[in-house]
Design a protein around this motif. Structure first.
Motif, PDB file in Angstrom:
ATOM      1  N   UNK A  45       7.846  -2.781   1.354  1.00 21.64           N
ATOM      2  CA  UNK A  45       7.914  -2.534  -0.075  1.00 21.64           C
ATOM      3  C   UNK A  45       6.731  -1.719  -0.566  1.00 21.64           C
ATOM      4  N   UNK A  46       6.810  -1.352  -1.839  1.00 19.64           N
ATOM      5  CA  UNK A  46       5.784  -0.510  -2.447  1.00 19.64           C
ATOM      6  C   UNK A  46       4.844  -1.353  -3.309  1.00 19.64           C
ATOM      7  N   UNK A  47       3.564  -1.200  -3.088  1.00 17.71           N
ATOM      8  CA  UNK A  47       2.584  -1.952  -3.865  1.00 17.71           C
ATOM      9  C   UNK A  47       2.705  -1.664  -5.356  1.00 17.71           C
ATOM     10  N   UNK A  48       3.204  -0.483  -5.698  1.00 15.83           N
ATOM     11  CA  UNK A  48       3.356  -0.113  -7.096  1.00 15.83           C
ATOM     12  C   UNK A  48       4.345  -0.981  -7.860  1.00 15.83           C
ATOM     13  N   UNK A 103     -13.664  -3.748   5.854  1.00 14.50           N
ATOM     14  CA  UNK A 103     -12.686  -4.605   6.530  1.00 14.50           C
ATOM     15  C   UNK A 103     -12.137  -5.651   5.564  1.00 14.50           C
ATOM     16  N   UNK A 104     -13.024  -6.217   4.751  1.00 21.91           N
ATOM     17  CA  UNK A 104     -12.609  -7.233   3.775  1.00 21.91           C
ATOM     18  C   UNK A 104     -11.644  -6.631   2.753  1.00 21.91           C
ATOM     19  N   UNK A 105     -11.913  -5.395   2.307  1.00 21.19           N
ATOM     20  CA  UNK A 105     -11.042  -4.754   1.327  1.00 21.19           C
ATOM     21  C   UNK A 105      -9.669  -4.478   1.934  1.00 21.19           C
ATOM     22  N   UNK A 106      -9.633  -4.055   3.195  1.00 18.75           N
ATOM     23  CA  UNK A 106      -8.349  -3.811   3.868  1.00 18.75           C
ATOM     24  C   UNK A 106      -7.538  -5.100   3.949  1.00 18.75           C
ATOM     25  N   UNK A 107      -8.223  -6.211   4.185  1.00 19.56           N
ATOM     26  CA  UNK A 107      -7.538  -7.501   4.240  1.00 19.56           C
ATOM     27  C   UNK A 107      -7.000  -7.885   2.868  1.00 19.56           C
ATOM     28  N   UNK A 141      -7.951  -3.133  -8.093  1.00 20.45           N
ATOM     29  CA  UNK A 141      -8.061  -1.682  -8.344  1.00 20.45           C
ATOM     30  C   UNK A 141      -8.672  -0.974  -7.136  1.00 20.45           C
ATOM     31  N   UNK A 142      -9.664  -1.602  -6.515  1.00 17.87           N
ATOM     32  CA  UNK A 142     -10.259  -1.016  -5.305  1.00 17.87           C
ATOM     33  C   UNK A 142      -9.234  -1.001  -4.165  1.00 17.87           C
ATOM     34  N   UNK A 143      -8.447  -2.070  -4.066  1.00 15.92           N
ATOM     35  CA  UNK A 143      -7.405  -2.127  -3.037  1.00 15.92           C
ATOM     36  C   UNK A 143      -6.352  -1.053  -3.288  1.00 15.92           C
TER      37      UNK A 143
END
Length: 204
Positions: free
Chosen positions: A112-115, A21-25, A66-68
């Motif tokens: 938008x795109x995270x990239x 959950x924390x990573x999704x946030x 990187x994990x996100x």
């Protein structure tokens, strides 16, 4: 694959938060604010954890990003793998374009795109992130090139079509959709762009 939630807690103490959950946030913060724009205070507040807990579970800010990004690619860009399995090259392009519109130009997720973080220039850490994201982009484009090369061999694309140039052209349009949406274009405007681009597609 073992969930982050099952990771053994530091010094044997149980965690007081759900790492998934924390990573999704954290992903939402990075997606909305970019890598450099996301402060540690923003991240810890959104994740509901302390800075020591963040470091203990995820490492530093770069490791967290990187994990996100892994989560983003797995959950938000799953349409890319499906698109590459389309029976025609035009079908590949259409699925990629429609998937990008759905993911980056509407819904409850940040727009938008995270990239786009690959375009960030600044501190040495940000440069490392930019290079990392660029490498991921290159890998995705290589998969497109291979798919279009196969399409040309199968007669689905004309012999005079350069698979590398075609993949680059498609990637440019995909990135442009995100940029135009963030600049104020409507979803219908971008649907029209996709429709027009597909009418110019070589072959079937």
């Amino acid at each position: 694959m073992t969930s982050l939630a099952t990771t053994t807690a530091v010094r044997g103490r149980p965690r007081e938060f759900d790492p998934d959950t924390a990573l999704a946030a954290a992903l939402r913060v990075f997606w909305k604010q970019g890598y450099e724009g996301a402060s540690m205070a923003d991240l810890t507040e959104a994740m509901g954890i302390t800075k020591p807990s963040l470091y203990a579970c995820f490492g530093n800010k770069e490791a967290l990003f990187r994990k996100a990004l892994d989560l983003y690619e797995r959950d938000k860009l799953a349409y890319i793998g499906t698109a590459l399995d389309a029976p025609t090259a035009r079908g590949v392009a259409e699925k990629l374009l429609r998937g990008a519109l759905s993911t980056h130009c509407g819904g409850s997720d940040p727009h938008g795109c995270l990239g786009v973080i690959a375009l960030v220039a600044g501190c040495a850490e940000a440069e490392s992130i930019r290079e990392h994201v660029c490498a991921r982009r290159a890998s995705s484009e290589a998969a497109m090139i291979a798919r279009f090369d196969r399409a040309r061999r199968d007669g689905d694309l004309p012999d005079n079509v350069d698979p590398k140039a075609l993949a680059s052209c498609l990637t440019t349009v995909l990135q442009g959709l995100s940029v135009k949406f963030q600049a104020g274009a409507t979803r219908q405007d971008l649907e029209n762009v996709v429709d027009t681009f597909l009418t110019m597609w070589p072959g079937r």
